[in-house]
Design an enzyme around this catalytic site. Structure first.
Site, short mmCIF file in Angstrom:
data_model
loop_
_atom_site.label_atom_id
_atom_site.label_comp_id
_atom_site.label_asym_id
_atom_site.label_seq_id
_atom_site.Cartn_x
_atom_site.Cartn_y
_atom_site.Cartn_z
N GLU A 90 1.16 -1.14 -0.27
CA GLU A 90 0.44 0.16 -0.12
C GLU A 90 0.78 1.41 -0.10
O GLU A 90 0.25 1.85 -0.72
CB GLU A 90 -0.78 0.18 1.17
CG GLU A 90 -2.01 -1.43 1.32
CD GLU A 90 -2.81 -0.82 0.32
OE1 GLU A 90 -3.27 0.12 -0.29
OE2 GLU A 90 -3.43 -1.95 0.15
N SER A 460 -52.53 -30.41 35.15
CA SER A 460 -52.01 -31.18 36.88
C SER A 460 -51.08 -30.54 37.27
O SER A 460 -50.92 -30.26 39.02
CB SER A 460 -52.04 -32.96 37.41
OG SER A 460 -53.55 -33.49 36.22
#
Length: 809
Positions: A90, A460
């Site tokens: 770069e 139940s």
């Protein structure tokens, strides 16, 4: 001559004017742009977007949320050779220039002037790229380029070179949602920066130029060309590496592949709950601020919960018929393994069950199948034992079926995706911390969290709440209530005749035995005796909303629509001595700098911190609609229960600053109910739980009409756990799929892990109780109820018919 001088004068004047105009224009543009440039001092405290991390209570990774992958690193953590790879690619003169590479700019201008290209390479330094990444858009214009140059100069004047390079390496996009060099190294190679090889460093350095179209996964050929012909060669030209090093790196094939961060605890439903809570607390940006969220989930218990649910649903399927292959694909007789595996594309694994396609079967009853990764597995004849049919008669080439690992290493069993769903939620009963949560069989297939969102009838398993109200009203475990037919009639003349599950009647019986045997008619009569309004109001003390509870007698049979989490919360009241706790999931939140910004401080149940509340609700009466509470034949002073030699759980007193959970119900009622629910395990509908070999296991099974829902809720040690099994379409689970058959085995398998090495929870009678013999049974009764007991045993009058009719309103 004079005419020529005149023309030259005019030309010079025009040039001067144009120059001045150009200078003014440039100055105006410079002023216009520079006056709007952002303050680059923010770069010193820049907050890069980072994902949110979710951990278990014991520090194991559960999930990572966020649109980007980024793990910022300091420049000192970046290997020198990796920095050189980026500099060579770069900006080779990065440490020499002052933010602007004038040679590069001149080269770019020359290319613009001599070619027809509108965009040319060169001219952007790493500093300029940082300026563009943080402050500018990707628009290609001279105005943006000038702003980039000006910003680069400002950045260079206030930041050191290493600081600029650090920003660049952490900000750059590397494709596949990876931002920053550390995230790229992990995603493409599954490595940390100091583990990278030269060829991998060069590959990574070549990505930012073409992050989407040129990364080593999307386009490995293009990525290799850039690595070999540009990055490595530039490193050689700059004397960063030798030619031999470059040649060795070039010889290595491209080997990048996706690597996701290793999730250590599979808890997707809990993770999604955290995600939603964090967004509600901090907004949508919470997923990109690098928060580290520690939950209450216990890694070991969560894994046990997932395994238990998966095993339980697999066993449920084994009790029912084989439905056939998931799908059938016509494949060519000569299709190879790769071709077969390609047909599995898009078919995901669910609940630990992997999709495979059948390649062939053998006369001996085995089957050769292919997985999506092209690997072959051999299913032995025993893999289909549960179907009752050999594999070579069950399957054929091209069938897509499911398999999962067997008990022994290398073994696989044939499975099918369950038609039922299940959820498990486990709380610390003393403070409400969620220790394990499974919202369904497969989060991949369905993200609906049945633990917190599904409203189902508890059947139940709701009865203990009704019995608790009855005990508060003056009943005791030895109270006699008839298990006999009864018809209720409303004002419109409609009748309701509740039935026991077995269709039989046992006549007068103690309510302890009625709960143990889950007799519906006793529950209905109890509720009718104490009153619907009283019961609804009382049951809200367990954390339920009153409007959730039906305002009629069917409530006693569990017809309310409730979530498994709310049921577990209600049972926690029994488990912790009578206190109402609030379930919670997020324990701590740290920011990206690991600074603590949130710490939960839950309310804690503590019997020793408050005086016993013996008058939580309305005062009791001695007689409720003719039911006898039991005649005392012998009364003894209160005395402690004998302790066994096993260790018992003692709850330490919390910190003085810890908030106390409010008392929900009388601790004496808790003692009675816990004793009764322990009997459910010892001799009732949950005797399978005796296999845990603990004396503190208590709970209640639950089933609904046509076996649409199966439940078991219970507790032992410090944990309260609820398991539900049912179908999302509310269809029946099948014949005799009761709570004790479908849900209880899941609960037992999970609690076997959860309760390992945990002390036994005590259930000693609290103050204010007397031990007495009632109706032939020895029970502990509240002191104020002693004087209310009748002097005779309840008996049905001979003149009463077998069926009694009551008005209901």
């Amino acid at each position: 001559m004079y005419r020529l001088r005149g023309w030259l004068g005019w030309l010079l004047t025009i040039l001067i004017i144009l120059t001045l105009v150009g200078i003014l224009a440039a100055g105006s543009m410079y002023y216009a742009i520079s006056s709007k440039l952002p303050d680059i001092r923010n770069l010193k405290q820049v907050e890069l977007q980072e994902p949110m991390y979710v951990y278990s209570h014991d520090g194991l990774l559960i999930a990572i949320f966020g649109e980007i992958r980024r793990y910022p690193v300091q420049i000192k953590e970046v290997p020198e050779q990796l920095k050189q790879a980026f500099l060579a690619t770069e900006d080779a003169r990065f440490y020499e220039h002052s933010g602007i590479d004038y040679k590069g700019i001149a080269r770019a201008i020359w290319l613009l002037a001599t070619t027809n290209e509108k965009r040319v390479p060169g001219g952007s330094t790493i500093t300029q790229q940082v300026a563009r990444q943080f402050f500018l858009n990707s628009e290609y214009s001279y105005k943006r380029k000038l702003a980039e140059i000006l910003l680069a100069r400002k950045i260079e004047s206030q930041l050191k070179k290493d600081e600029i390079l650090e920003l660049y390496l952490n900000k750059s996009f590397f494709g596949n949602r990876a931002y920053g060099i550390a995230a790229a190294a992990e995603f493409y190679y599954g490595k940390k920066l100091n583990e990278l090889n030269l060829d991998e460093m060069a590959s990574l350095a070549g990505i930012p130029k073409f992050p989407s179209s040129g990364n080593p996964i999307t386009n490995p050929a293009r990525a290799r060309e850039r690595r070999d012909l540009y990055v490595l060669q530039r490193m050689v030209d700059l004397n960063f590496i030798t030619q031999d090093q470059a040649n060795a790196a070039k010889a290595i094939p491209m080997h990048a592949k996706p690597h996701e961060p290793p999730v250590q605890v599979y808890a997707p439903y809990a993770a999604e709950m955290v995600r939603q809570e964090m967004i509600a607390k901090y907004g949508g940006a919470a997923l990109n601020k690098g928060y580290h969220v520690t939950t209450t989930i216990d890694g070991t218990l969560q894994m046990a919960a997932e395994t238990s649910v998966r095993n339980g649903l697999a066993l449920y399927e084994h009790r029912h018929r084989w439905r056939g292959a998931e799908q059938h694909i016509e494949v060519d007789a000569n299709a190879d393994t790769a071709t077969l595996a390609a047909h599995l594309s898009g078919i995901s694994s669910q609940g630990g069950m992997f999709p495979v396609i059948v390649a062939r079967t053998t006369p001996e009853g085995s089957a050769i199948v292919v997985r999506s990764d092209r690997s072959e597995l051999t299913l032995p004849p025993a893999a289909s034992r549960w179907t009752g049919t050999p594999l070579n008669k069950l399957l054929k080439r091209g069938d897509v079926v499911r398999v999962r690992p067997g008990e022994k290493r290398g073994e696989w069993t044939l499975e099918q995706l369950p038609s039922a769903q299940s959820t498990l939620v486990s709380l610390d009963a003393n403070n409400g911390a969620l220790r394990a949560l499974v919202g369904g069989f497969s989060f991949t297939a369905n993200k609906f969290n049945r633990a917190t969102q599904a409203r189902r009838q508890p059947g139940s398993s709701f009865k203990p709440f009704v019995y608790s109200a009855a005990l508060e009203k003056g009943f005791n475990p030895a109270s006699i209530v008839p298990d006999a037919p009864v018809i209720f009639r409303d004002r419109r003349g409609h009748t309701w005749s509740p039935q026991n599950d077995d269709g039989k009647f046992q006549g007068p019986m103690r309510i302890r035995d009625a709960l143990v045997q889950s007799r519906n008619l006793v529950s209905v009569r109890l509720l009718d005796a104490i009153g619907i309004d009283f019961a609804r109001n009382y049951i809200t003390q367990f954390g339920f909303e009153e409007n959730e509870i039906p305002p009629n007698l069917s409530m006693s049979l569990g017809t309310a629509s409730l979530t498994p989490l709310s049921i577990a919360r209600g049972y926690a009241v029994f488990a912790n001595g009578g206190f109402r706790i609030d379930p919670w999931l997020i324990d701590e939140i740290h920011d990206r700098e690991h600074k603590l910004i949130f710490k939960n401080n839950p309310k804690v149940a503590c019997s020793s911190c408050t005086s016993a509340n013996t008058n939580v609700t309305q005062s009791t009466s001695h007689l409720v609609d003719g039911f006898n509470f039991g005649a005392p034949t012998k009364t003894e002073p209160s005395k402690p229960v004998k302790n066994n030699n096993e260790p018992t759980q003692t709850i330490p007193s919390p910190d003085p600053n810890t908030p106390m959970a409010p008392r929900a119900i009388d601790e004496r009622v808790v003692f009675q109910l816990v004793s009764m629910m322990r009997d459910v395990v010892l001799r009732g509908t949950a005797t399978a739980a005796r296999s845990l070999n603990r004396q503190d296991i208590a709970g209640k099974t639950g089933s609904t009409n046509e076996h649409r829902d199966a439940w078991f809720s219970g507790f032992g040690g410090p944990y309260v756990t609820t398991v539900w099994v049912g179908r999302d379409d509310f269809q029946s689970l099948g014949y005799r799929e009761y709570g004790g058959k479908a849900a209880l085995p899941i609960w037992i398998e999970y609690m076997r892990t959860a309760l390992k090495d945990k002390p036994i929870a005590r259930n000693a009678p609290p103050q204010g109780m007397t031990q007495t013999t009632l109706n032939g049974a020895t029970e502990w009764v509240k002191n104020e109820d002693i004087n209310h007991l009748q002097d005779h045993d309840f008996k049905l009058h001979e003149e009463e018919s077998d069926e009694q009719t009551f008005d209901i309103f």
